[in-house]
Design a protein around this motif. Structure first.
Motif, PDB file in Angstrom:
ATOM      1  N   PHE A 297      16.256  -7.889 -71.160  1.00 45.29           N
ATOM      2  CA  PHE A 297      16.386  -6.681 -71.978  1.00 45.29           C
ATOM      3  C   PHE A 297      16.532  -7.050 -73.459  1.00 45.29           C
ATOM      4  O   PHE A 297      15.994  -6.375 -74.325  1.00 45.29           O
ATOM      5  CB  PHE A 297      17.561  -5.818 -71.494  1.00 45.29           C
ATOM      6  CG  PHE A 297      17.177  -4.952 -70.320  1.00 45.29           C
ATOM      7  CD1 PHE A 297      16.379  -3.827 -70.513  1.00 45.29           C
ATOM      8  CD2 PHE A 297      17.571  -5.276 -69.023  1.00 45.29           C
ATOM      9  CE1 PHE A 297      16.002  -3.048 -69.429  1.00 45.29           C
ATOM     10  CE2 PHE A 297      17.187  -4.507 -67.944  1.00 45.29           C
ATOM     11  CZ  PHE A 297      16.398  -3.387 -68.142  1.00 45.29           C
ATOM     12  N   GLN A 299      15.224  -9.697 -74.831  1.00 37.53           N
ATOM     13  CA  GLN A 299      13.904 -10.161 -75.257  1.00 37.53           C
ATOM     14  C   GLN A 299      12.931  -9.007 -75.497  1.00 37.53           C
ATOM     15  O   GLN A 299      11.949  -9.156 -76.219  1.00 37.53           O
ATOM     16  CB  GLN A 299      13.315 -11.112 -74.204  1.00 37.53           C
ATOM     17  CG  GLN A 299      13.896 -12.508 -74.221  1.00 37.53           C
ATOM     18  CD  GLN A 299      13.387 -13.327 -75.392  1.00 37.53           C
ATOM     19  OE1 GLN A 299      12.402 -12.977 -76.030  1.00 37.53           O
ATOM     20  NE2 GLN A 299      14.075 -14.406 -75.695  1.00 37.53           N
ATOM     21  N   LEU A 300      13.182  -7.857 -74.852  1.00 36.70           N
ATOM     22  CA  LEU A 300      12.294  -6.701 -75.059  1.00 36.70           C
ATOM     23  C   LEU A 300      12.216  -6.347 -76.544  1.00 36.70           C
ATOM     24  O   LEU A 300      11.210  -5.821 -77.016  1.00 36.70           O
ATOM     25  CB  LEU A 300      12.790  -5.489 -74.262  1.00 36.70           C
ATOM     26  CG  LEU A 300      12.571  -5.555 -72.749  1.00 36.70           C
ATOM     27  CD1 LEU A 300      13.120  -4.312 -72.080  1.00 36.70           C
ATOM     28  CD2 LEU A 300      11.092  -5.718 -72.417  1.00 36.70           C
ATOM     29  N   THR A 302      11.775  -8.305 -78.908  1.00 33.47           N
ATOM     30  CA  THR A 302      10.702  -9.041 -79.577  1.00 33.47           C
ATOM     31  C   THR A 302       9.421  -8.216 -79.575  1.00 33.47           C
ATOM     32  O   THR A 302       8.697  -8.182 -80.565  1.00 33.47           O
ATOM     33  CB  THR A 302      10.422 -10.398 -78.891  1.00 33.47           C
ATOM     34  OG1 THR A 302      10.118 -10.163 -77.502  1.00 33.47           O
ATOM     35  CG2 THR A 302      11.619 -11.325 -78.991  1.00 33.47           C
ATOM     36  N   ALA A 303       9.144  -7.526 -78.454  1.00 31.68           N
ATOM     37  CA  ALA A 303       7.932  -6.695 -78.374  1.00 31.68           C
ATOM     38  C   ALA A 303       8.018  -5.551 -79.389  1.00 31.68           C
ATOM     39  O   ALA A 303       7.036  -5.200 -80.049  1.00 31.68           O
ATOM     40  CB  ALA A 303       7.767  -6.159 -76.955  1.00 31.68           C
ATOM     41  N   THR A 304       9.220  -4.978 -79.524  1.00 34.46           N
ATOM     42  CA  THR A 304       9.400  -3.877 -80.465  1.00 34.46           C
ATOM     43  C   THR A 304       9.164  -4.331 -81.903  1.00 34.46           C
ATOM     44  O   THR A 304       8.468  -3.672 -82.686  1.00 34.46           O
ATOM     45  CB  THR A 304      10.834  -3.304 -80.317  1.00 34.46           C
ATOM     46  OG1 THR A 304      11.074  -3.067 -78.928  1.00 34.46           O
ATOM     47  CG2 THR A 304      11.005  -2.024 -81.108  1.00 34.46           C
ATOM     48  N   MET A 306       7.397  -6.868 -82.879  1.00 39.82           N
ATOM     49  CA  MET A 306       5.992  -7.203 -83.103  1.00 39.82           C
ATOM     50  C   MET A 306       5.142  -5.948 -83.268  1.00 39.82           C
ATOM     51  O   MET A 306       4.216  -5.907 -84.067  1.00 39.82           O
ATOM     52  CB  MET A 306       5.480  -8.091 -81.971  1.00 39.82           C
ATOM     53  CG  MET A 306       6.088  -9.488 -82.094  1.00 39.82           C
ATOM     54  SD  MET A 306       5.624 -10.600 -80.790  1.00 39.82           S
ATOM     55  CE  MET A 306       4.044 -11.143 -81.357  1.00 39.82           C
ATOM     56  N   ARG A 307       5.454  -4.915 -82.499  1.00 42.84           N
ATOM     57  CA  ARG A 307       4.703  -3.671 -82.626  1.00 42.84           C
ATOM     58  C   ARG A 307       4.857  -3.091 -84.038  1.00 42.84           C
ATOM     59  O   ARG A 307       3.918  -2.550 -84.593  1.00 42.84           O
ATOM     60  CB  ARG A 307       5.195  -2.676 -81.550  1.00 42.84           C
ATOM     61  CG  ARG A 307       4.532  -1.328 -81.574  1.00 42.84           C
ATOM     62  CD  ARG A 307       3.022  -1.397 -81.400  1.00 42.84           C
ATOM     63  NE  ARG A 307       2.602  -1.577 -80.006  1.00 42.84           N
ATOM     64  CZ  ARG A 307       1.346  -1.808 -79.638  1.00 42.84           C
ATOM     65  NH1 ARG A 307       0.368  -1.882 -80.529  1.00 42.84           N
ATOM     66  NH2 ARG A 307       1.049  -1.976 -78.369  1.00 42.84           N
ATOM     67  N   SER A 436      17.569 -16.242 -77.260  1.00 39.42           N
ATOM     68  CA  SER A 436      17.042 -14.876 -77.289  1.00 39.42           C
ATOM     69  C   SER A 436      17.364 -14.182 -78.613  1.00 39.42           C
ATOM     70  O   SER A 436      16.510 -13.530 -79.209  1.00 39.42           O
ATOM     71  CB  SER A 436      17.633 -14.050 -76.141  1.00 39.42           C
ATOM     72  OG  SER A 436      17.256 -14.613 -74.918  1.00 39.42           O
ATOM     73  N   ASP A 439      15.195 -15.632 -81.257  1.00 43.82           N
ATOM     74  CA  ASP A 439      13.793 -15.214 -81.154  1.00 43.82           C
ATOM     75  C   ASP A 439      13.551 -13.939 -81.957  1.00 43.82           C
ATOM     76  O   ASP A 439      12.588 -13.840 -82.723  1.00 43.82           O
ATOM     77  CB  ASP A 439      13.410 -14.938 -79.689  1.00 43.82           C
ATOM     78  CG  ASP A 439      13.088 -16.226 -78.931  1.00 43.82           C
ATOM     79  OD1 ASP A 439      13.122 -17.302 -79.565  1.00 43.82           O
ATOM     80  OD2 ASP A 439      12.815 -16.136 -77.721  1.00 43.82           O
TER      81      ASP A 439
ATOM     82  N   ILE B 317      -3.891  -6.420 -80.280  1.00 46.39           N
ATOM     83  CA  ILE B 317      -2.596  -7.084 -80.330  1.00 46.39           C
ATOM     84  C   ILE B 317      -1.706  -6.672 -79.158  1.00 46.39           C
ATOM     85  O   ILE B 317      -0.577  -7.130 -79.032  1.00 46.39           O
ATOM     86  CB  ILE B 317      -1.856  -6.870 -81.675  1.00 46.39           C
ATOM     87  CG1 ILE B 317      -1.261  -5.470 -81.753  1.00 46.39           C
ATOM     88  CG2 ILE B 317      -2.718  -7.206 -82.869  1.00 46.39           C
ATOM     89  CD1 ILE B 317       0.072  -5.505 -82.466  1.00 46.39           C
ATOM     90  N   ILE B 321       1.922  -8.876 -78.302  1.00 45.56           N
ATOM     91  CA  ILE B 321       3.332  -8.501 -78.449  1.00 45.56           C
ATOM     92  C   ILE B 321       4.203  -8.888 -77.246  1.00 45.56           C
ATOM     93  O   ILE B 321       5.418  -8.900 -77.356  1.00 45.56           O
ATOM     94  CB  ILE B 321       3.530  -7.005 -78.770  1.00 45.56           C
ATOM     95  CG1 ILE B 321       3.176  -6.137 -77.583  1.00 45.56           C
ATOM     96  CG2 ILE B 321       2.768  -6.590 -80.010  1.00 45.56           C
ATOM     97  CD1 ILE B 321       3.729  -4.729 -77.754  1.00 45.56           C
ATOM     98  N   LEU B 325       8.292 -12.471 -74.972  1.00 45.15           N
ATOM     99  CA  LEU B 325       9.010 -12.018 -73.783  1.00 45.15           C
ATOM    100  C   LEU B 325       8.691 -12.895 -72.574  1.00 45.15           C
ATOM    101  O   LEU B 325       9.590 -13.365 -71.857  1.00 45.15           O
ATOM    102  CB  LEU B 325       8.616 -10.561 -73.488  1.00 45.15           C
ATOM    103  CG  LEU B 325       9.252  -9.921 -72.258  1.00 45.15           C
ATOM    104  CD1 LEU B 325      10.736  -9.730 -72.473  1.00 45.15           C
ATOM    105  CD2 LEU B 325       8.583  -8.594 -71.947  1.00 45.15           C
ATOM    106  N   ARG B 380       7.994  -1.769 -68.756  1.00 42.85           N
ATOM    107  CA  ARG B 380       8.004  -1.816 -70.222  1.00 42.85           C
ATOM    108  C   ARG B 380       6.581  -1.761 -70.784  1.00 42.85           C
ATOM    109  O   ARG B 380       6.297  -1.023 -71.730  1.00 42.85           O
ATOM    110  CB  ARG B 380       8.706  -3.102 -70.683  1.00 42.85           C
ATOM    111  CG  ARG B 380       8.651  -3.405 -72.180  1.00 42.85           C
ATOM    112  CD  ARG B 380       9.392  -2.352 -72.992  1.00 42.85           C
ATOM    113  NE  ARG B 380       9.349  -2.619 -74.431  1.00 42.85           N
ATOM    114  CZ  ARG B 380       8.331  -2.341 -75.229  1.00 42.85           C
ATOM    115  NH1 ARG B 380       7.228  -1.805 -74.727  1.00 42.85           N
ATOM    116  NH2 ARG B 380       8.382  -2.618 -76.521  1.00 42.85           N
TER     117      ARG B 380
END
Lengths: 458, 458
Positions: A297, A299-300, A302-304, A306-307, A436, A439, B317, B321, B325, B380
């Motif tokens: 959770f 690490q999630l 990181t996706a946010t 990057m978006r 984490s 990251d 992308i 992203i 993760l 996710r």
């Protein structure tokens, strides 16, 4: 090779030949080695062996078994057999053992014990109240306590008697107590043997006694023993009343156990109760999975992050290919710092109050390491066949590495201290946890730096 | 709060008032506490204190200092003062200390020692040959050794004499030796006190003695002590000749030291010689930087892998992203496995020969954890506002997580065993190292899966 594999067929044969044959076969075997055999057998065969042994030998074996095996065997034996063995078990181990039993079984066994040895039963009921990982939980009450006016010769005679009846965990220290069992001093067996037999204990005792209190954590007990080189330390209450004694052989076990727990926490695992092979799949999935899910959770994010920078990322993949390199390098530096600080706090070398010194130190270390690795990163990025301007790309990578490594060193060192300061276990900030956190920070730094440098006019 | 801060101004005042005043002020202070003060002073003030103390007290203090301090002080003192202190230091500590001195200084001090106590000097020269982290390096030669025909009463008299002259590290065990100092058995002080005075040692000795050999590593020594609950173990050579004795108090120090080393190795740091604050910037940069550079070169592979898949990455992308993760989740699972296996091997619970059982176990654990985390990843990714088909993207992420977590668990467990098998220290496969290996593998798996799934017609 496990002993039980080695002895396999022979053992099976002896098991069928009855108690007498079993007792004879096991007579010369060290308790540690019988324990290894008992550990590998199924409970019914193991119980056969335990019944065949005299109670004191059976107790030696039980003391050496892992806790789940102890419970299984004490539950399979009758109440009376179990109580008989318990009487012979070392008092500190006895309490641990009773603590492991489930509530119903505990009461049954204590009742059987009460019938045989009421004093022992009462003592167990008293000690069961202490947490097993404290001085109170580790201590034994079987020690040599004598009045200050005891003559040396009488003291030696009393030691002989107690030792003969196996009622002293250690005879190497005599504790001198006054009114109300208050601890006045200590005399070592060495001093006793060297003293003139007509002197009294008060004449030769050491009055400055290093003591523990029941709530002292076992890690502190171990550090005190290592520090002062004693083979036993007395436990007293707030009024100085002597409650018991912790011996160094229990502490060695504790130190090894603590080191295992710490290592597992550092690796992001809820500490196991048993050895690797004795732990089943369900427990592993729970003890590893719970941390992995928490970290997942985290690490999630990181996706946010990057978006949020998708414009920047969509322009060219030149930036993208250095993402793992930069965040992993930061994670490694942060892991190093947290490892050093957590271990330092465990040993009592670092306290949260030292945070200014620690942060100053980590900033200078982080900058040195960052510049070193940043230079390597610059070279690597410069050699890349990139769409972006080589200097700008390499500059972004290098500056990011310097910033991320420095930041990670500071975060990795401060986080464990903050956790400790607020009463949490600093080992929660395990290596994967720090990685984490770093990251997410690393991505923000990298994208921030890249945006700035790529827009820079020069 | 450090004692020296507490005593600060007082101490400075006393230091200027000369040896007599110093000696009086320190008379009642525990050696451990003097050591703490000496550690914080500069070398010249520390040397003043050491000169003021009687040689035996000075020795107690020196034994408690960190090794760099010991060397600094023994070098600042004259050869004769140093030799006088060395005579009083415990034999096992004495050898460690001499080993720490540089070659020239060592010869000077040994020469001064030779003049005072030729026997001690020779013994040191002999023991200096053993590695400090082995039973040979830990052992003392000052023990009670007697012939099998010795009468109990005489044995007790001899113990009194040796203890009085401080020539026995422990008096709790008497070692019975025969022709050529071959070890025949052991008698505990407890047994001695309980035996009839006119019996001989051979009548009451235990003949099955658990022994060490000089090359046994200190970790093995600690495990043996914890396992058999002895407070001392004898060291013998290949012919059974008694060489010395390792005591449990030294082992507690060793276990704590080993745990620190292991923790630091696991965190990707070359183990430090001293405490955190006693280690300088240059040493930190070297001991952390060397691993960070190695790991950095490993991580460079991630950039290479990503460049190979630039077509795939340039399309959208959406895939990019999820990179941190996926690789971090794999890294976390791999770290857990390596932590468990390395610790298990240290404790002797797991051997490289168990690799089939370990791999089978890790595959099932990895699959369970992978499916759990993969499901979360699917959710996710499915919620992401993506350009790619939601099912295909989420499917790629989920399948990759399952594969990476399983693979990481296997690699994290196998790598330490392979290292051990080929004679390397398994702790080389530290948490950051495993994470780096898994990062590269994770990227390849993810891009492979994504390529396959995105091209799949359905």
């Amino acid at each position: 090779m496990r002993l039980s594999t080695l002895l396999g067929p022979d053992l099976k044969a002896v098991l069928t030949r009855g108690e007498e044959a079993l007792r004879a076969a096991l007579e010369d075997v060290h308790a540690e080695d019988i324990a290894e055999i008992v550990e590998d057998l199924d409970v019914s065969d193991a119980t056969l062996i335990m019944r065949a042994l005299p109670a004191d030998r059976a107790a030696d074996v039980v003391e050496r078994l892992p806790s789940d095996r102890q419970v299984a065997i004490l539950s399979a034996l009758g109440d009376v057999d179990a109580a008989e063995i318990l009487v012979e078990v070392d008092p500190d181990d006895r309490v641990d053992l009773v603590q492991e039993l489930d509530e119903d079984r505990r009461q049954e066994v204590l009742a059987a014990l009460e019938e045989r040895e009421p004093e022992v039963a009462e003592e167990v009921r008293e000690l069961v109240g202490y947490h097993p990982e404290t001085a109170g939980g580790l201590m034994t009450t079987e020690l040599v306590r004598l009045g200050p006016d005891t003559v040396i010769a009488d003291a030696i005679a009393e030691i002989r008697r107690l030792s003969d009846e196996d009622q002293a965990e250690t005879i190497y220290y005599v504790y001198v107590v006054g009114y109300g069992d208050r601890l006045l001093g200590v005399v070592s067996l060495r001093d006793l043997i060297l003293a003139r037999p007509d002197h009294t204990l008060s004449e030769i005792m050491t009055e400055k006694v290093v003591t523990l209190i029941p709530s002292d954590h076992q890690e502190r007990v171990a550090n005190m023993m290592a520090r002062y080189d004693f083979t036993a330390l007395p436990v007293v209450d707030e009024h100085g009343v002597l409650l018991g004694l912790v011996t160094v052989d229990d502490v060695v076990d504790v130190v090894i156990e603590e080191a295992t727990e710490d290592a597992q926490k550092q690796g992001g695992i809820v500490p196991l109760e048993d050895s690797y092979f004795a732990t089943n799949l369900r427990e592993f999935v729970w003890k590893r999975g719970s941390w992995l899910v928490v970290l997942f959770f985290g690490q999630l994010l990181t996706a946010t992050v990057m978006r949020r920078y998708d414009d920047l990322l969509a322009r060219t993949i030149d930036l993208v290919i250095f993402i793992p390199l930069i965040i992993a390098t930061g994670g490694n530096a942060g892991s190093q710092s947290s490892t050093l600080i957590i271990r330092g706090m465990t040993l009592g070398e670092i306290s949260p109050r030292d945070w200014v010194r620690v942060v100053a130190k980590e900033i200078s270390i982080g900058l040195c390491l960052g510049v070193l690795l940043g230079a390597l990163g610059f070279l690597r990025a410069f050699l890349e066949d990139a769409e972006l301007d080589a200097v700008r790309l390499s500059g972004s990578v290098a500056i990011s590495i310097v910033a991320v490594v420095t930041l990670a060193s500071v975060v990795g060192s401060v986080l464990p201290m903050v956790l400790r300061r607020f009463g949490f276990d600093p080992a929660v900030s395990s290596t994967p946890f720090i990685a984490s956190v770093v990251d997410v920070m690393g991505l923000m730094v990298y994208f921030g730096v890249a945006t700035f440098v790529l827009h820079l006019a020069f």
